[in-house]
Scaffold this motif. Structure first.
Motif, short mmCIF file in Angstrom:
data_model
loop_
_atom_site.label_atom_id
_atom_site.label_comp_id
_atom_site.label_asym_id
_atom_site.label_seq_id
_atom_site.Cartn_x
_atom_site.Cartn_y
_atom_site.Cartn_z
N ILE A 130 0.85 -1.19 0.00
CA ILE A 130 0.00 0.00 0.00
C ILE A 130 0.89 1.24 0.00
O ILE A 130 1.98 1.23 0.59
N ALA A 131 0.43 2.29 -0.68
CA ALA A 131 1.14 3.57 -0.72
C ALA A 131 0.20 4.66 -0.24
O ALA A 131 -0.97 4.71 -0.64
N LEU A 145 -3.87 7.64 -9.23
CA LEU A 145 -2.47 7.66 -9.66
C LEU A 145 -1.64 6.65 -8.87
O LEU A 145 -0.80 5.93 -9.44
N LEU A 146 -1.85 6.59 -7.56
CA LEU A 146 -1.10 5.63 -6.74
C LEU A 146 -1.42 4.20 -7.15
O LEU A 146 -0.51 3.35 -7.23
N LYS A 147 -2.68 3.92 -7.43
CA LYS A 147 -3.06 2.56 -7.87
C LYS A 147 -2.39 2.23 -9.21
O LYS A 147 -1.92 1.10 -9.43
N SER A 148 -2.34 3.23 -10.08
CA SER A 148 -1.71 3.00 -11.38
C SER A 148 -0.21 2.71 -11.22
O SER A 148 0.34 1.81 -11.88
N GLN A 153 4.29 -0.68 -11.70
CA GLN A 153 5.70 -0.74 -11.30
C GLN A 153 6.00 -1.81 -10.25
O GLN A 153 7.08 -2.39 -10.26
N LEU A 154 5.06 -2.10 -9.37
CA LEU A 154 5.36 -3.00 -8.23
C LEU A 154 4.72 -4.38 -8.37
O LEU A 154 5.33 -5.39 -8.02
N GLU A 155 3.51 -4.44 -8.86
CA GLU A 155 2.75 -5.68 -8.86
C GLU A 155 3.44 -6.83 -9.58
O GLU A 155 3.52 -7.95 -9.03
N PRO A 156 3.96 -6.66 -10.80
CA PRO A 156 4.57 -7.82 -11.49
C PRO A 156 5.74 -8.42 -10.70
O PRO A 156 5.81 -9.66 -10.55
N LYS A 169 11.67 0.08 -8.96
CA LYS A 169 10.90 0.66 -10.07
C LYS A 169 9.86 1.66 -9.56
O LYS A 169 9.64 2.72 -10.16
N PHE A 170 9.20 1.31 -8.46
CA PHE A 170 8.16 2.21 -7.94
C PHE A 170 8.77 3.53 -7.46
O PHE A 170 8.24 4.61 -7.75
N ILE A 171 9.87 3.49 -6.73
CA ILE A 171 10.50 4.71 -6.22
C ILE A 171 10.99 5.59 -7.38
O ILE A 171 10.87 6.82 -7.34
N THR A 172 11.52 4.97 -8.43
CA THR A 172 12.00 5.75 -9.57
C THR A 172 10.85 6.51 -10.23
O THR A 172 10.97 7.72 -10.53
#
Length: 279
Positions: A130-131, A145-148, A153-156, A169-172
């Protein structure tokens, strides 16, 4: 059955009413504080690096360095990106976890006074992440936007067990979005240093409860002592166990004697009449 005098009865009712009012805050705190403790679990301490707290030991040195580098670039805009990894978050449910992470952000002062912070949390055992964005970034980092960002970036990598790669990837991408927000909002460059943690200390409500409880105990003690003193030193009222002796009023009316007159004969004999003496 012995009746309580009227004044003493009203005094007892008044003290009982005041004591009840004093005890109400204590009763409220006795119920509210345990409930609050159950609803808000303990917040972990911020790490020495502040920008990541890797309790689950998921992040590599490269990812940790990336997090620090991205935050150094965002520091002039007072924007902070923080990562928290845990084996299991202490609460379940989306709403409860959002509230918990907001309490973490508030405790750590993520994003400073303006709330320009973003917290990414990973719960490994139950496969959840969660973010949460601070107040200062909500206009840009909306829920959609956070869900996108999380889905793309994170789910796969998270599903494949490559947690470190997903976080990187998410932080970038989140840092890129934060830079866009800073440019579009025209924010002035300022230094964004992690604010020192606040010392929560004892909650104010707890001090109020302790004070109210002390006053209530003092009132009860004064009431009990005053009752003993009054019973000990109050003058005892006399009780007539026998009918009182009633003395008839004096009167000037002469009463006739009811004694029978005694006739006493004189020892001297004579021809005269005998003397009569009235006793």
């Amino acid at each position: 059955m012995k009746l309580i005098p009227q004044k003493k009865f009203f005094r007892f009712i008044s003290l009982l009413f005041v004591t009840t009012l004093m005890l109400l805050p204590s009763l409220y705190c006795g119920v509210a504080i345990p409930a609050r403790a159950e609803a808000s679990p303990e917040v972990p301490e911020a790490s020495t690096d502040f920008y990541y707290n890797d309790q689950a030991n998921l992040l590599s040195e490269e990812t940790r360095s990336l997090i620090l580098t991205k935050n150094a670039a965002l520091a002039p805009h007072s924007i902070q990106l923080v990562v928290l990894t845990m084996d299991t978050l202490p609460v379940t449910g989306y709403t409860q976890r959002v509230e918990y992470l907001r309490s973490v952000m508030q405790s750590w002062q993520v994003g400073g006074a303006e709330g320009r912070g973003l917290l990414l949390a990973l719960s490994v055992s139950d496969g959840d992440y969660i973010a949460v964005a601070g107040e200062g970034l909500l206009s840009h980092f909306t829920t959609d936007l956070l869900k996108s960002l999380l889905d793309a970036q994170l789910e796969p990598d998270f599903s494949a067990g490559s947690y470190d790669a997903g976080v990187s990837k998410f932080i970038t991408e989140a840092a890129s979005q934060a830079e866009t927000f800073a440019v579009s909002s025209g924010s002035q460059p300022v230094s964004a240093k992690p604010a020192p943690k606040k010392d929560d200390g004892v909650p104010v409500l707890l001090w109020v409860a302790l004070g109210a409880g002390a006053v209530a105990v003092l009132c009860i003690a004064v009431f009990l002592l005053s009752g003993r003193q009054s019973r000990r030193y109050s003058p005892r009222r006399g009780v007539h166990r026998h009918a009182p002796l009633v003395t008839p009023p004096r009167t000037n009316v002469l009463r006739h004697e009811s004694h029978t007159p005694i006739i006493v004969k004189s020892a001297r004999r004579g021809d005269g009449p005998s003397r009569i003496r009235k006793l």
